[in-house]
Design a protein around this motif. Structure first.
Motif, PDB file in Angstrom:
ATOM      1  N   MET A 172       0.837  -1.195   0.000  1.00  0.00           N
ATOM      2  CA  MET A 172       0.000   0.000   0.000  1.00  0.00           C
ATOM      3  C   MET A 172       0.876   1.250   0.000  1.00  0.00           C
ATOM      4  N   SER A 173       0.409   2.259  -0.685  1.00  0.00           N
ATOM      5  CA  SER A 173       1.130   3.529  -0.689  1.00  0.00           C
ATOM      6  C   SER A 173       0.815   4.290   0.600  1.00  0.00           C
ATOM      7  N   ASP A 174       1.631   5.300   0.896  1.00  0.00           N
ATOM      8  CA  ASP A 174       1.388   6.137   2.078  1.00  0.00           C
ATOM      9  C   ASP A 174      -0.005   6.762   2.016  1.00  0.00           C
ATOM     10  N   ARG A 175      -0.377   7.225   0.846  1.00  0.00           N
ATOM     11  CA  ARG A 175      -1.692   7.867   0.679  1.00  0.00           C
ATOM     12  C   ARG A 175      -2.822   6.880   0.983  1.00  0.00           C
ATOM     13  N   GLU A 176      -2.687   5.630   0.520  1.00  0.00           N
ATOM     14  CA  GLU A 176      -3.717   4.614   0.792  1.00  0.00           C
ATOM     15  C   GLU A 176      -3.804   4.297   2.283  1.00  0.00           C
ATOM     16  N   ILE A 177      -2.663   4.281   2.954  1.00  0.00           N
ATOM     17  CA  ILE A 177      -2.651   4.034   4.405  1.00  0.00           C
ATOM     18  C   ILE A 177      -3.355   5.174   5.128  1.00  0.00           C
ATOM     19  N   ILE A 178      -3.029   6.398   4.750  1.00  0.00           N
ATOM     20  CA  ILE A 178      -3.668   7.566   5.368  1.00  0.00           C
ATOM     21  C   ILE A 178      -5.172   7.527   5.132  1.00  0.00           C
ATOM     22  N   GLU A 179      -5.583   7.238   3.914  1.00  0.00           N
ATOM     23  CA  GLU A 179      -7.016   7.220   3.605  1.00  0.00           C
ATOM     24  C   GLU A 179      -7.733   6.073   4.320  1.00  0.00           C
ATOM     25  N   SER A 180      -7.054   4.965   4.547  1.00  0.00           N
ATOM     26  CA  SER A 180      -7.640   3.871   5.342  1.00  0.00           C
ATOM     27  C   SER A 180      -7.829   4.308   6.789  1.00  0.00           C
ATOM     28  N   ALA A 181      -6.836   5.016   7.331  1.00  0.00           N
ATOM     29  CA  ALA A 181      -6.954   5.530   8.701  1.00  0.00           C
ATOM     30  C   ALA A 181      -8.112   6.520   8.804  1.00  0.00           C
ATOM     31  N   ILE A 182      -8.238   7.394   7.821  1.00  0.00           N
ATOM     32  CA  ILE A 182      -9.331   8.374   7.818  1.00  0.00           C
ATOM     33  C   ILE A 182     -10.680   7.663   7.737  1.00  0.00           C
ATOM     34  N   SER A 183     -10.755   6.610   6.957  1.00  0.00           N
ATOM     35  CA  SER A 183     -11.991   5.838   6.852  1.00  0.00           C
ATOM     36  C   SER A 183     -12.387   5.259   8.213  1.00  0.00           C
ATOM     37  N   LEU A 184     -11.410   4.734   8.945  1.00  0.00           N
ATOM     38  CA  LEU A 184     -11.688   4.207  10.291  1.00  0.00           C
ATOM     39  C   LEU A 184     -12.145   5.316  11.238  1.00  0.00           C
ATOM     40  N   VAL A 185     -11.502   6.479  11.141  1.00  0.00           N
ATOM     41  CA  VAL A 185     -11.887   7.628  11.967  1.00  0.00           C
ATOM     42  C   VAL A 185     -13.323   8.030  11.652  1.00  0.00           C
ATOM     43  N   ASN A 186     -13.683   8.042  10.374  1.00  0.00           N
ATOM     44  CA  ASN A 186     -15.049   8.403   9.970  1.00  0.00           C
ATOM     45  C   ASN A 186     -16.086   7.426  10.499  1.00  0.00           C
ATOM     46  N   GLU A 187     -15.665   6.179  10.745  1.00  0.00           N
ATOM     47  CA  GLU A 187     -16.564   5.172  11.318  1.00  0.00           C
ATOM     48  C   GLU A 187     -16.665   5.286  12.833  1.00  0.00           C
ATOM     49  N   GLY A 188     -15.969   6.259  13.412  1.00  0.00           N
ATOM     50  CA  GLY A 188     -16.059   6.491  14.848  1.00  0.00           C
ATOM     51  C   GLY A 188     -14.951   5.863  15.671  1.00  0.00           C
ATOM     52  N   MET A 189     -13.972   5.287  15.019  1.00  0.00           N
ATOM     53  CA  MET A 189     -12.859   4.678  15.738  1.00  0.00           C
ATOM     54  C   MET A 189     -11.755   5.710  15.948  1.00  0.00           C
ATOM     55  N   SER A 190     -10.958   5.500  17.004  1.00  0.00           N
ATOM     56  CA  SER A 190      -9.749   6.303  17.152  1.00  0.00           C
ATOM     57  C   SER A 190      -8.609   5.492  16.548  1.00  0.00           C
ATOM     58  N   VAL A 191      -7.687   6.183  15.918  1.00  0.00           N
ATOM     59  CA  VAL A 191      -6.583   5.543  15.214  1.00  0.00           C
ATOM     60  C   VAL A 191      -5.276   6.158  15.712  1.00  0.00           C
ATOM     61  N   THR A 192      -4.337   5.305  16.076  1.00  0.00           N
ATOM     62  CA  THR A 192      -3.002   5.784  16.433  1.00  0.00           C
ATOM     63  C   THR A 192      -2.169   5.760  15.165  1.00  0.00           C
ATOM     64  N   PHE A 193      -1.668   6.934  14.799  1.00  0.00           N
ATOM     65  CA  PHE A 193      -1.031   7.104  13.497  1.00  0.00           C
ATOM     66  C   PHE A 193       0.373   7.674  13.680  1.00  0.00           C
ATOM     67  N   PRO A 194       1.395   7.039  13.088  1.00  0.00           N
ATOM     68  CA  PRO A 194       2.765   7.566  13.220  1.00  0.00           C
ATOM     69  C   PRO A 194       2.931   8.866  12.449  1.00  0.00           C
ATOM     70  N   VAL A 195       3.755   9.729  12.993  1.00  0.00           N
ATOM     71  CA  VAL A 195       4.017  11.026  12.375  1.00  0.00           C
ATOM     72  C   VAL A 195       5.446  11.030  11.846  1.00  0.00           C
ATOM     73  N   ASN A 196       5.623  11.527  10.636  1.00  0.00           N
ATOM     74  CA  ASN A 196       6.953  11.677  10.055  1.00  0.00           C
ATOM     75  C   ASN A 196       7.284  13.151   9.927  1.00  0.00           C
ATOM     76  N   GLY A 197       8.539  13.465   9.866  1.00  0.00           N
ATOM     77  CA  GLY A 197       8.969  14.842   9.657  1.00  0.00           C
ATOM     78  C   GLY A 197       9.095  15.613  10.958  1.00  0.00           C
ATOM     79  N   TRP A 198       9.557  16.850  10.821  1.00  0.00           N
ATOM     80  CA  TRP A 198       9.840  17.689  11.980  1.00  0.00           C
ATOM     81  C   TRP A 198       8.939  18.913  12.049  1.00  0.00           C
TER      82      TRP A 198
END
Length: 146
Positions: free
Chosen positions: A1-27
């Motif tokens: 999966m691409s980074d964008r697909e992973i992000i969009e999957s996480a957003i989909s879970l959030v939209n369903e009412g779940m909380s998602v722990t998501f790693p952050v990159n960059g400074w």
């Protein structure tokens, strides 16, 4: 999966009412969130406010985790805490999730909106002219590499 697909999957879970722990990159969120070492807990956005850390789709082409610095009608303005200049914009619908906590490498959760963190974020905002120097010192003392 691409980074964008992973992000969009996480957003989909959030939209369903779940909380998602998501790693952050960059400074871009230093010193409050250390990319590559910490994650954020994301929830569905309900009532957006200046000062909240959000995941947003900005400039029509990328996702960022940054702080809201302004809301003007349907337009949201964002800036990373670790940025010395530059802002992004998106419509309200571009805000996909709100970060509630930071999770460190040991699994410890810290509330992003405790009284101390809210006060520190406001102070940090006013220190924008000095951020370049303060971030340099912070990265050197914490041994954070660019």
């Amino acid at each position: 999966m691409s980074d964008r697909e992973i992000i969009e999957s996480a957003i989909s879970l959030v939209n369903e009412g779940m909380s998602v722990t998501f790693p952050v990159n960059g400074w871009s969120m230093l010193p409050f969130i250390i990319g590559g070492q910490e994650s954020v807990v994301l929830v569905k956005p309900e009532h957006l406010a200046v000062g909240q850390v959000v995941m947003a789709f900005v400039d029509g082409h990328r996702y960022v985790v940054h702080r809201i610095i302004g809301i003007d009608g349907d337009r949201v303005t964002l800036m990373g805490d670790g940025n010395v200049a530059g802002i992004e914009h998106c419509p309200l619908t571009g805000v996909k999730a709100v970060a509630t906590h930071v999770v460190d490498a040991r699994g410890r959760k810290r509330n992003l909106y405790s009284k101390w963190r809210v006060w520190a974020a406001r102070l940090w905002w006013h220190l924008r002219p000095l951020r370049r120097y303060l971030l340099f010192i912070y990265r050197k003392t914490k041994r954070i590499k660019r």
